[in-house]
Each structure stands twice: as structure tokens, then as C-alpha cells.
Scaffold this active site. Structure first.
Site, mmCIF file in Angstrom:
data_model
loop_
_atom_site.group_PDB
_atom_site.id
_atom_site.type_symbol
_atom_site.label_atom_id
_atom_site.label_comp_id
_atom_site.label_asym_id
_atom_site.label_seq_id
_atom_site.Cartn_x
_atom_site.Cartn_y
_atom_site.Cartn_z
ATOM 1 N N CYS A 342 0.604 -1.296 -0.427
ATOM 2 C CA CYS A 342 0.130 -0.210 0.397
ATOM 3 C C CYS A 342 0.576 1.262 -0.378
ATOM 4 C CB CYS A 342 -0.960 0.115 1.473
ATOM 5 S SG CYS A 342 -1.795 1.406 1.113
ATOM 6 N N CYS A 345 0.848 3.455 2.939
ATOM 7 C CA CYS A 345 1.494 2.776 4.131
ATOM 8 C C CYS A 345 2.804 2.720 4.219
ATOM 9 C CB CYS A 345 1.648 0.863 4.146
ATOM 10 S SG CYS A 345 -0.638 0.204 4.915
#
Length: 427
Positions: A342, A345
Site C-alpha cells: 500500500c 503505508c
């Protein structure tokens, strides 16, 4: 003294180009505003640049721009492209771009997307800007039939139910695409600090990865972001110093300004993007559990191995999370539920590492990471996980609430540490 010199330098620059400024005040540089000889000279200028531009290494130019001011970048862009470049103006603090263009003393064009849903204050700013700079903003409108079909089929506020993408596609993206097809380059007010998760890698200049320009095809449009490295604080200092007209909504708590139904004021210390599409924060500003499985290169989540994140933070398994849920905690624990693939992230990495380092100096709060994309059903059932990353606190003590979710999209160090203090006391 240093600040005075900078402002004085702008004035000297403008005075030195007074004649060119007078041309700009009479109207933008176009066949209807200047004589045939001037048009011919401009065409010769563009032709002379054409071969150079086609073979330009824009990555190298971007690297060179990293040490140049927005004024220098704007001057270079206008010099290179002449009448084939225009500034995209949204009616917010990107008015700074117009001031920079004015200070170069060169002719410049400005366009704006009138979606039909803007605030009255934004329309008034458009008028103020046109009067101040003696320009005619080139307004671009959505297709009336498309708007009518959308509203008749789904109502005026369908975006509150099924997301803003469809409405934006009709009212913003398609009109923008049509406008950009008339240009070879454009200038935007995008900045890295506007949304750390999605805009952290904005270059100052690039081959536009999404839109096509006048010549059509991949690589036919160049995009400039002169403010990419400039902070919000510096932008507003510049606007105040230069007495530039600004949107009245800013004085009412609005920071990021778009269409009226999709824009709201933000509270102190909220990130500016939290004032846009707030009802869908979970899916539009973070990686969705399912839509986010496709990486930027188009590869599925499992096809490209991603290195693990947050190297200094201990990684725990499902059993450890279950133990924290059971209560009886001797210390508080800050946990991040993440997926290595991600992008949001990944953008959190520096902030979380710094927070972990700060908290490591004490012993009352521990920081852990849990790779939730491999335990989705568990994370969804026990924590209501909807998006990555999810950050939360397991407070000390058996009587405490099991898990306090961090609700904001602000993931800078100060915001995260404030959350720690508010849920666990000072550190």
C-alpha cells in the site's frame, strides 16, 4: 533584511520588464491581441524550441529545478512554451501561480474549470483576479448534456451515496481533458504537503502521465508544478507580502477549496485535505482493502514482492493481537495495521519510525506493526478494518477500551504524537 531584499528583488524584476507587463495588461498573448508580425515571431520561437523540447530529458530538468525558486521555474516555463502553456487556477491559494507569472513580465494564460457547483466566494475571486492582473480567465465548462443526464438519473447529490468520482469525471476531468488538448504544457499548484500520502513525490516538471496535449499521444503534454517543494506557510507568507487577492472562504476556515457540496472548513491542526470529500475518507484517501490490491504498475498485490516496512518496529502475529484484545495490559501499545504494497503505508514509514524512536526512550508505550493484509477477515471482524493503514492504541489496563482507532488521515509525527498523548498521557 533578507526578506526585504527578496521582496525588493521581485519589484526590480518586474520594473525591468515593464514594457512586457504592459503587453500582458492589455490581454493575453494571442492572435486576437497582437499583430501578425508578433504572431509570426512567436511561431518562429516555438519552432526553434520544438526540436529541443522533443529531445529534452525532463528528469534532468526536474533535478535542476530542485534548487530554483517558483519564480525561476515559472519564467522558464513561460519562456519555453509561449502561448502553448496555461496556468490552471482553482480559485484557492494557487493564485500564487498567477502572481509569479505576473512577476516574470511575460505574457501568460490562465484557465479555470467552472463545474457549475462552485462557491459564490470563488466566483468573486475570479473577478478580482481578472481585475488585478488585467487578464481574461479562460473558463471551461462541463458538457451540458452529460450534466443533465447525470442529474436526471441520479439527482443533485449522488456523490454522497456512491462517491465523487462519477460527478468529478463529468464536471472536472472531461472538461480538463478538452482544455489540455489545446495546450502543449500546463502549470498546476500541486504541493507535496497537500496530501503526504498521495502527493509526496510530485516533481516540479514532468511529462504528464495522464493527459494528452495538442499534438496527441503519450508524452505530448508537459506539466509544471512550481510550488511542489513550497510549504503552506511559505505560500501564504508570499500571498500576504505581495497583497494578492485570495478567496474569502479561507478566512472562514476553508483551506482546500473545490465545489461547494464537497468542501468544508477544517478544524485547527486538521490536514487541509480533510476538508474535501470527508464522507468517503476511508476509501478515497487511503488504500481500500480490495481496490488497493493493484499496484501503480498494474501488477496484482502478490505478483511483485514488496519489502517489509517500519524496520525498527517489532512485527507481531495474530496471537499477540488477540492477547492485547483480551485486556490486562501492563503498558499501552500503539499498533499499525498495514500492507507492504500500500502506497499510503509506505508514505507513513518515516513518521512511524520517528514516533517509534521517540516512544522507545520511555517504557510506557510500545509500538508494534501487524501485517493485516494476510489476516483480513480477523482484522475486519475484530477491529472493523476497512482501509490501510489503520493506526490505533491499546490502552494500559484491563478496564480500558480495548482499541482506540486513530480516525485522522494526518499521519505526520506531531499528529501521531498528539494522539498518543491524548490517549495515554504526556511523553
Amino acid at each position: 533584511m533578507k526578506s526585504c531584499t527578496a521582496v525588493k528583488g521581485f519589484s526590480v524584476y518586474a520594473v525591468a520588464n515593464r514594457k512586457q507587463n504592459e503587453v500582458n495588461r492589455r490581454g493575453r498573448f494571442s492572435p486576437r491581441n497582437v499583430g501578425g508580425n508578433a504572431v509570426a515571431r512567436r511561431n518562429q520561437h516555438v519552432i526553434a524550441h520544438a526540436a529541443v523540447v522533443a529531445n529534452t530529458n525532463w528528469d534532468e530538468i526536474n533535478a535542476q529545478y530542485q534548487v530554483e525558486s517558483p519564480l525561476q521555474v515559472m519564467d522558464s516555463a513561460l519562456k519555453t512554451w509561449g502561448d502553448d502553456i496555461a496556468i490552471a487556477f482553482s480559485g484557492a491559494e494557487d493564485v500564487a501561480l498567477i502572481e509569479y507569472a505576473h512577476l516574470t513580465g511575460r505574457p501568460f494564460r490562465v484557465f479555470s474549470l467552472d463545474t457549475g457547483r462552485l462557491n459564490p466566494e470563488t466566483y468573486r475571486l475570479f473577478a478580482d483576479v481578472e481585475r488585478r492582473y488585467k487578464i481574461n480567465i479562460e473558463y471551461t465548462f462541463p458538457d451540458s448534456q452529460e450534466c443533465m443526464d447525470l442529474v436526471r438519473t441520479k439527482g443533485m447529490f449522488s456523490f454522497y451515496e456512491d462517491g465523487h468520482q462519477e460527478c468529478c469525471r463529468v464536471r472536472k476531468v472531461r472538461p480538463l481533458r478538452r482544455q489540455l488538448k489545446t495546450l502543449k504544457a500546463w502549470v498546476t499548484g500541486q504541493r507535496k504537503d497537500q496530501s503526504p500520502g498521495t502527493r509526496a513525490e510530485i516533481p516540479i516538471v514532468q511529462v504528464d502521465p495522464v493527459f494528452e496535449g495538442l499534438d496527441g499521444g503519450e508524452g505530448s503534454l508537459i506539466k509544471y508544478n512550481p510550488l511542489a517543494n513550497v510549504s503552506t506557510v511559505d505560500v501564504w507568507s508570499f500571498l500576504r507580502d505581495m497583497d494578492v487577492p485570495v478567496n474569502d472562504l479561507h478566512a472562514q476556515g476553508y483551506v482546500s477549496i473545490g465545489c461547494e457540496p464537497c468542501t468544508r472548513p477544517v478544524l485547527p491542526n486538521q490536514h487541509e485535505r480533510e476538508g474535501r470529500w470527508w464522507w468517503e475518507d476511508a476509501t478515497s484517501k487511503e488504500c481500500g482493502l480490495h481496490s488497493g490490491n493493484i499496484s501503480d504498475t498494474g501488477s496484482a498485490e502478490g505478483e511483485v514482492e514488496k519489502k517489509d516496512l517500519y524496520q525498527s518496529v517489532p512485527k507481531v502475529e495474530k496471537q499477540s493481537i488477540e492477547a492485547l484484545l483480551s485486556g490486562g495490559r501492563s503498558h499501552s501499545t500503539l499498533a499499525v495495521f498495514y500492507a507492504p504494497w500500500c502506497q499510503y503505508c509506505q508514505a507513513l514509514e518515516d513518521s512511524l519510525e520517528e514516533v517509534a524512536g521517540t516512544l522507545h526512550q520511555g517504557d510506557s508505550v510500545k509500538v508494534i506493526k501487524f501485517q493485516a493484509d494476510v489476516e483480513r477477515e480477523f482484522a475486519e471482524e475484530k477491529f472493523g478494518l476497512e482501509t490501510f493503514p489503520m493506526i490505533g492504541m491499546f490502552p494500559k489496563g484491563s478496564g480500558s477500551k480495548s482499541f482506540i482507532k486513530y480516525p485522522s488521515v494526518r499521519r505526520d509525527v506531531d499528529s501521531l504524537m498528539s494522539f498518543v498523548r491524548m490517549t495515554n498521557g504526556p511523553h
